[in-house]
Design an enzyme around this catalytic site. Structure first.
Site, short mmCIF file in Angstrom:
data_model
loop_
_atom_site.label_atom_id
_atom_site.label_comp_id
_atom_site.label_asym_id
_atom_site.label_seq_id
_atom_site.Cartn_x
_atom_site.Cartn_y
_atom_site.Cartn_z
N LYS A 1 75.39 48.92 13.39
CA LYS A 1 74.94 49.45 12.10
C LYS A 1 73.49 49.04 11.82
CE LYS A 1 75.96 46.97 8.24
NZ LYS A 1 74.82 46.69 7.36
N ASN A 2 73.19 47.76 12.03
CA ASN A 2 71.85 47.26 11.69
C ASN A 2 70.76 47.76 12.62
OD1 ASN A 2 72.93 45.99 9.52
ND2 ASN A 2 72.70 43.90 10.30
N ARG B 1 70.35 48.08 -0.03
CA ARG B 1 69.06 47.44 0.20
C ARG B 1 68.30 47.99 1.41
NH1 ARG B 1 66.50 42.94 -1.36
NH2 ARG B 1 65.50 42.81 0.67
N CYS C 1 71.16 40.76 -4.69
CA CYS C 1 72.54 41.04 -4.32
C CYS C 1 73.28 39.72 -4.29
CB CYS C 1 72.63 41.80 -3.01
SG CYS C 1 72.28 40.80 -1.59
N ARG D 1 67.01 37.98 -2.40
CA ARG D 1 66.43 38.90 -1.42
C ARG D 1 65.18 39.63 -1.89
NH1 ARG D 1 71.57 41.59 1.63
NH2 ARG D 1 70.20 41.63 3.39
N PRO D 2 64.08 38.90 -2.05
CA PRO D 2 62.83 39.53 -2.48
C PRO D 2 62.25 40.46 -1.41
CG PRO D 2 62.45 37.23 -1.93
CD PRO D 2 63.93 37.46 -1.81
N ILE D 3 61.20 41.21 -1.76
CA ILE D 3 60.56 42.12 -0.81
C ILE D 3 59.08 41.81 -0.66
CG2 ILE D 3 62.11 44.12 -0.95
CD1 ILE D 3 59.85 45.00 -3.14
N ASP D 4 58.70 40.58 -1.08
CA ASP D 4 57.28 40.21 -1.06
C ASP D 4 56.64 40.36 0.32
OD1 ASP D 4 59.12 38.10 -0.53
OD2 ASP D 4 57.46 36.67 -0.52
N LEU D 5 57.40 40.05 1.37
CA LEU D 5 56.80 40.10 2.72
C LEU D 5 56.57 41.55 3.16
CD1 LEU D 5 58.98 37.29 4.34
CD2 LEU D 5 56.61 37.12 3.56
N ASP E 1 75.11 36.40 9.78
CA ASP E 1 76.18 37.40 9.66
C ASP E 1 77.46 36.99 10.38
OD1 ASP E 1 74.55 38.92 8.11
OD2 ASP E 1 74.18 40.50 9.57
N ARG F 1 81.80 48.97 5.00
CA ARG F 1 80.35 49.23 5.16
C ARG F 1 79.88 48.88 6.56
NH1 ARG F 1 77.43 45.52 1.88
NH2 ARG F 1 75.81 46.31 3.25
C1 UD1 Z 1 68.97 41.88 7.79
C2 UD1 Z 1 70.37 42.41 8.10
C3 UD1 Z 1 71.42 41.45 7.53
C4 UD1 Z 1 71.17 40.03 8.03
C5 UD1 Z 1 69.75 39.59 7.77
C6 UD1 Z 1 69.41 38.25 8.39
C7 UD1 Z 1 70.09 44.81 8.15
C8 UD1 Z 1 70.33 46.11 7.49
N1 UD1 Z 1 70.50 43.73 7.47
O1 UD1 Z 1 68.82 41.86 6.38
O2 UD1 Z 1 72.70 41.91 7.94
O3 UD1 Z 1 72.05 39.15 7.33
O4 UD1 Z 1 68.83 40.57 8.35
O5 UD1 Z 1 69.68 38.26 9.74
O6 UD1 Z 1 69.56 44.74 9.24
N2 UD1 Z 1 62.96 37.43 2.47
C9 UD1 Z 1 61.92 37.11 1.63
N3 UD1 Z 1 60.97 38.07 1.40
C10 UD1 Z 1 61.01 39.31 1.97
C11 UD1 Z 1 62.09 39.61 2.85
C12 UD1 Z 1 63.04 38.64 3.08
O7 UD1 Z 1 61.85 36.01 1.09
O8 UD1 Z 1 60.12 40.13 1.72
C13 UD1 Z 1 64.01 36.41 2.71
C14 UD1 Z 1 65.37 36.89 2.20
O9 UD1 Z 1 65.53 36.65 0.83
C15 UD1 Z 1 66.32 36.07 3.04
C16 UD1 Z 1 65.57 35.95 4.37
O10 UD1 Z 1 64.21 36.26 4.09
O11 UD1 Z 1 66.52 34.81 2.47
C17 UD1 Z 1 66.10 36.85 5.44
O12 UD1 Z 1 66.01 38.19 5.04
P1 UD1 Z 1 65.74 39.40 6.05
O13 UD1 Z 1 65.59 38.86 7.42
O14 UD1 Z 1 64.66 40.23 5.47
O15 UD1 Z 1 67.13 40.16 5.96
P2 UD1 Z 1 67.35 41.71 5.75
O16 UD1 Z 1 66.39 42.49 6.55
O17 UD1 Z 1 67.48 42.00 4.30
#
Ligand code: UD1
Length: 417
Positions: A22-23, A94, A118, A123-127, A306, A398
């Protein structure tokens, strides 16, 4: 709302086939936005998250044909339009935030709803946004929306403070059509990143280094639609691998890439589980004396977050004291309260859970708090004495293709009601 009724304490035997990841499929579907021709995903898992993303693409006027019988999805993005994105769907899942990089690369602009927090963390999107800014985009966040504008993205070096999977994917997609070279430093190394890079390269992108901490993307003018089969789902495979020691059974799992699951396989071997690998087939003998262990979730190639809850279920019935440290998400122990209701002895202190193995779990009514925690509870139900009812299984749907059918074919007794 559907529930699983699990009659536990049964041995499993036989063989199970793993679906595509899925991912891996989700970002691949998003990246079809980057072309104006037809792409085909073969062997796609027919899962709710995949359908939601297909709806997001349809809301952008893509023609999406889902052939459920043959696990095939055709996506024609010729008449894609910037307007109309269904923000209710974006908020719902997300992963749909990944469209922002591809949309700005294709249309020069994108405006979508900011994803909510969630249950497993904020789970911010700053990066994601920091990276797009480095590629020359201007970013405006207001009224719950984020707007990204860049007539032409320009290559640059982006350092990710954390190797975020989503941010790496978003930036990799955006950079394929940028002018010049982009370097993503401290990039995520997950196998799904490599799969996305392989898909994009097949489309005509120039990406090197995916799977390492430094990815280089040389922008190209155009990408073509292609036909592609994504990798196996390492998390589904890992869940079935753990089902063997949980039920003291020997089972075969077909569709596993050992490299993608090294950390899980190594840990299970340390615990005493016998695992033999024959190419993409793994034979797991879980009828062994289990030893306690300590795990810590880490970005790939560390132990995957996961797989944390499924492992915790196993540690709950492993004699002795084990520990689980969750470093990726701040609130990912939601299964603990449910496992305790089944007799597990687990104490949580911040990000560390200490588990004293008990002799057996007992069936109870539990609620799946999220996707992977739900999978951990299904595993608990498999070994528990008596009947376990797992509620809110829409979370599990899911990410797992008919998990009850696959487990029942191995000899489990699970009914969906
Ligand atoms: C993806 C996977 C999810 C898995 C996760 C970690 C998909 C659809 N989902 O989620 O199943 O659990 O990787 O292996 O592929 N973070 C920030 N800022 C950002 C982005 C992330 O601080 O801009 C933090 C998040 O809050 C979290 C950590 O980084 O604590 C990991 O997140 P990330 O690797 O981005 O996970 P996802 O891509 O959301």
């Amino acid at each position: 709302m559907s529930k699983f009724y699990i009659n536990g304490n049964r041995r499993l035997k036989g063989s199970v086939n793993i679906s595509s990841a899925k991912n891996a499929v989700l970002p691949i579907l998003v990246s079809t936005i980057l072309t104006d021709s037809v792409s085909t995903i073969n062997g796609s898992p027919m899962l709710e998250d995949v359908f939601v993303l297909c709806e997001v693409l349809r809301s952008l006027s893509a023609e999406v044909n889902i052939d459920r019988d043959n696990n095939k999805i055709d996506i024609n993005t010729k008449n894609l339009k910037y307007e109309g994105i269904d923000n209710d769907l974006v908020r719902k899942m997300r992963a749909s935030f990944l469209v922002i990089g591809a949309m700005v690369a294709r249309f020069g602009k994108a405006k979508i709803s900011l994803p909510g927090g969630c249950k497993i963390g904020s789970r911010p999107i700053d990066l994601h946004l920091k990276g797009l800014k480095a590629l020359g985009a201007t970013i405006k966040e207001e009224h719950g929306y984020v707007e990204v504008v860049a007539e032409q993205l320009e290559g640059n070096t982006v350092y990710l403070d954390f190797p975020s999977v989503g941010a790496t994917e978003n930036l990799m997609m955006a950079a394929t059509l940028a002018k010049g070279d982009t370097f993503i430093e401290n990039a995520a190394k997950e196998p799904e990143i490599v799969d996305l890079a392989n898909f994009l390269n097949k489309m005509g992108a120039k990406i090197q280094g995916a799977g390492s901490g430094k990815i280089c993307i040389t922008g190209v003018k155009r990408l073509e639609g292609v036909s592609y089969t994504p990798i196996f789902d390492r998390i589904e495979a890992g869940t079935f691998i753990i089902a063997a020691p949980i039920t003291k059974s020997k089972i075969t799992i077909e569709g596993v890439d050992e490299e993608h699951l090294k950390s899980v396989i190594v840990k299970l071997r340390e615990m005493g589980v016998k695992i033999d690998v024959f190419g993409n087939k793994i034979v797991v003998d879980g009828d062994v004396e289990l030893k306690p262990t300590d795990i810590m979730t880490m970005p790939h190639p560390g132990f995957p977050t996961d797989m944390q809850s499924q492992m915790m279920t196993l540690l709950s019935i492993t004699p002795g004291r084990s520990s689980v440290t969750e470093t990726i998400f701040e609130n990912r122990f939601m299964q603990v309260a449910e496992l305790r209701r089944m007799g597990a002895n687990i104490n949580v202190n911040g990000r560390i859970a200490t588990i004293e193995g008990v002799k057996e779990l007992t069936g109870a009514e539990v609620v799946a708090p999220d996707l992977r925690a739900g999978a951990g509870l299904v595993l608990a139900g498999l070994c528990a004495k008596g009947e376990t009812i797992v509620d809110h299984i829409y979370h599990i749907d899911r990410g797992y293709v008919t998990i009850e059918d696959k487990l029942n074919a191995l000899g489990a007794e699970i009914t969906r009601i």
